[in-house]
Enzyme design. Structure first.
Site, short mmCIF file in Angstrom:
data_model
loop_
_atom_site.label_atom_id
_atom_site.label_comp_id
_atom_site.label_asym_id
_atom_site.label_seq_id
_atom_site.Cartn_x
_atom_site.Cartn_y
_atom_site.Cartn_z
N LYS A 8 7.69 -10.32 3.79
CA LYS A 8 7.23 -10.50 5.18
C LYS A 8 6.30 -11.69 5.29
O LYS A 8 5.69 -12.14 4.30
CB LYS A 8 6.53 -9.23 5.69
CG LYS A 8 5.34 -8.73 4.85
CD LYS A 8 4.00 -9.35 5.16
CE LYS A 8 2.91 -8.92 4.19
NZ LYS A 8 1.69 -9.69 4.29
N PRO A 94 7.49 -13.76 -4.28
CA PRO A 94 6.47 -14.09 -5.29
C PRO A 94 5.45 -12.96 -5.47
O PRO A 94 5.04 -12.33 -4.50
CB PRO A 94 5.80 -15.35 -4.73
CG PRO A 94 6.23 -15.45 -3.30
CD PRO A 94 7.53 -14.72 -3.17
N GLY A 97 1.65 -12.82 -3.80
CA GLY A 97 1.78 -14.05 -3.01
C GLY A 97 1.44 -13.88 -1.55
O GLY A 97 1.50 -14.85 -0.79
N GLY A 102 5.38 -6.14 -3.52
CA GLY A 102 5.19 -4.80 -4.07
C GLY A 102 5.48 -3.74 -3.01
O GLY A 102 6.07 -2.69 -3.30
N ALA A 104 7.57 -4.09 -0.54
CA ALA A 104 9.03 -4.06 -0.38
C ALA A 104 9.65 -3.22 -1.49
O ALA A 104 10.58 -2.43 -1.25
CB ALA A 104 9.59 -5.48 -0.39
N ASP A 136 1.24 -2.02 4.02
CA ASP A 136 2.39 -2.84 4.40
C ASP A 136 3.73 -2.17 4.11
O ASP A 136 4.78 -2.73 4.42
CB ASP A 136 2.36 -4.18 3.63
CG ASP A 136 1.25 -5.10 4.12
OD1 ASP A 136 0.71 -4.85 5.22
OD2 ASP A 136 0.95 -6.07 3.41
P1 ATP Z 1 0.34 -7.83 0.06
O1 ATP Z 1 0.72 -9.03 0.85
O2 ATP Z 1 1.12 -6.57 0.44
O3 ATP Z 1 -1.11 -7.60 -0.10
P2 ATP Z 1 1.13 -9.33 -2.22
O4 ATP Z 1 2.48 -9.82 -1.79
O5 ATP Z 1 0.00 -10.30 -2.14
O6 ATP Z 1 0.82 -8.03 -1.42
P3 ATP Z 1 2.28 -7.97 -4.44
O7 ATP Z 1 3.29 -8.88 -5.06
O8 ATP Z 1 2.80 -6.90 -3.55
O9 ATP Z 1 1.20 -8.83 -3.68
O10 ATP Z 1 1.44 -7.32 -5.63
C1 ATP Z 1 0.06 -7.26 -5.74
C2 ATP Z 1 -0.31 -6.60 -7.08
O11 ATP Z 1 0.25 -5.28 -7.10
C3 ATP Z 1 0.29 -7.30 -8.28
O12 ATP Z 1 -0.61 -8.25 -8.80
C4 ATP Z 1 0.54 -6.16 -9.26
O13 ATP Z 1 -0.55 -5.99 -10.14
C5 ATP Z 1 0.65 -4.90 -8.42
N1 ATP Z 1 2.01 -4.30 -8.36
C6 ATP Z 1 2.32 -3.01 -8.48
N2 ATP Z 1 3.64 -2.81 -8.33
C7 ATP Z 1 4.20 -4.00 -8.08
C8 ATP Z 1 5.53 -4.41 -7.84
N3 ATP Z 1 6.56 -3.58 -7.84
N4 ATP Z 1 5.72 -5.71 -7.60
C9 ATP Z 1 4.68 -6.58 -7.59
N5 ATP Z 1 3.41 -6.23 -7.86
C10 ATP Z 1 3.15 -4.95 -8.09
#
Ligand code: ATP
Length: 302
Positions: A8, A94, A97, A102, A104, A136
């Site tokens: 998203k 990513p 990112g 996570g 998703a 989210d």
């Molecule tokens: P958001 O925008 O929802 O805050 P994000 O996109 O910045 O999230 P994610 O990739 O969802 O970040 O992951 C954040 C942290 O969650 C990662 O650094 C990791 O330690 C943990 N994590 C747990 N499960 C997962 C997963 N399936 N994929 C990615 N990260 C995960």
């Protein structure tokens, strides 16, 4: 069972005051985009996960901290399902990112296990489980374009016409969402008189909703706003130059995606997005084209 769930971008994110539960009050408009996570779920005795994909997956936990495993375990506990599952995740969003990868994965795991185990929860029941997994996750289940209030998990639909073309520039190292909120709180403390959150509580500006309804990328570009951007840029000052590069390359506007460090550039159409991505790639950036809105977590093949 193969399920796909979207990443998203926040088109608008107003961060309000800290609530008694420690979360910030939010008003956001999300769009689900075509950078997607794919999950294959197969029956197993216990719970396990493997992760691969074109993005750097080294930061993803392979144990019970993985959000997809937590989602599967929560569904099993809720429904009394006694078996387990192996989840194979192919990540295109990513890690850390700001694009909700996570979340998703958690939404995809809920949908995959619900189908694999024949537990047949209603969408309201799935939504309630999703909200327990993260703010989210409900949006990743639902997809499309939506307004989120509360912690971002109380969703209502936003009408959006046509498609919106994006270029995402990913960074090699992620940002922790709590760290970005912490930086915002410190920034607001220092600049209290200028940027104190509005007393009325956050709300999505009507301009955003009008632009979506009209399917007008230029109007949407003018209405993009992310209160976390100032904090993400304070932690990663180099991102400011990339925002300038994307806009110089022809993007209508660039913005930090969610808590960053991914940058989202809205473009006039598909051809403009391809040009912007080409130009950013030539400058050495990791640029990916995508479009929105796409559906939420759904079964691809059963
Ligand atoms: P958001 O925008 O929802 O805050 P994000 O996109 O910045 O999230 P994610 O990739 O969802 O970040 O992951 C954040 C942290 O969650 C990662 O650094 C990791 O330690 C943990 N994590 C747990 N499960 C997962 C997963 N399936 N994929 C990615 N990260 C995960």
């Amino acid at each position: 069972m193969h399920v796909r769930a979207p990443g998203k971008v926040n088109l608008f994110l107003e961060v309000g005051r800290v609530l008694p539960d420690g979360y910030h009050a939010l008003a956001t408009a999300f769009q689900a985009v075509s950078l997607c996570e794919d999950i294959w779920a197969t029956p197993a005795e216990g719970f396990s996960v493997s992760v691969r994909g074109p993005v750097d997956v080294s930061g993803v936990p392979r144990d019970d901290r993985n959000l997809a495993v937590r989602a599967a375990r929560l569904l099993a506990a809720k429904t009394g399902y006694a078996g387990g599952v192996h989840l194979e995740i192919h990540k295109a969003v990513p890690v850390a990112g700001g694009m909700g990868g996570g979340s998703a994965d958690a939404a995809a795991a809920l949908v995959a296990c619900d189908a694999l185990w024949d537990t047949h929860l209603t969408s309201a029941q799935l939504h309630a489980l999703a909200a327990r997994l993260g703010a989210d996750v409900p949006f990743a289940l639902r997809g499309g374009t939506a307004v989120g209030t509360g912690r971002g998990d109380e969703l209502s639909s936003a009408l959006a016409r046509g498609r919106f073309d994006w270029v995402f520039v990913t960074a090699s190292e992620g940002l922790s969402t709590p760290e970005v909120y912490g930086a915002l709180d410190r920034h607001r403390e220092r600049h209290r008189f200028d940027i104190e959150p509005s007393a009325a509580g956050p709300r999505v500006e009507p301009d955003v909703l009008h632009a979506l309804r009209a399917g007008d990328p230029a109007a949407l570009a003018a209405a993009l706003r992310n209160d976390l951007q100032v904090a993400a840029l304070a932690l990663r000052p180099d991102l400011a130059d990339v925002l300038v590069s994307g806009e110089r390359a022809g993007a209508l506007a660039g913005i930090v995606s969610g808590s960053g460090p991914t940058l989202a550039f809205l473009c006039a159409d598909e051809a403009a997005a391809a040009d912007v991505a080409g130009s950013l790639a030539a400058d050495g950036f990791d640029a990916h084209v995508a479009y929105g809105a796409v559906p939420g977590a759904r079964v691809v093949t059963g």
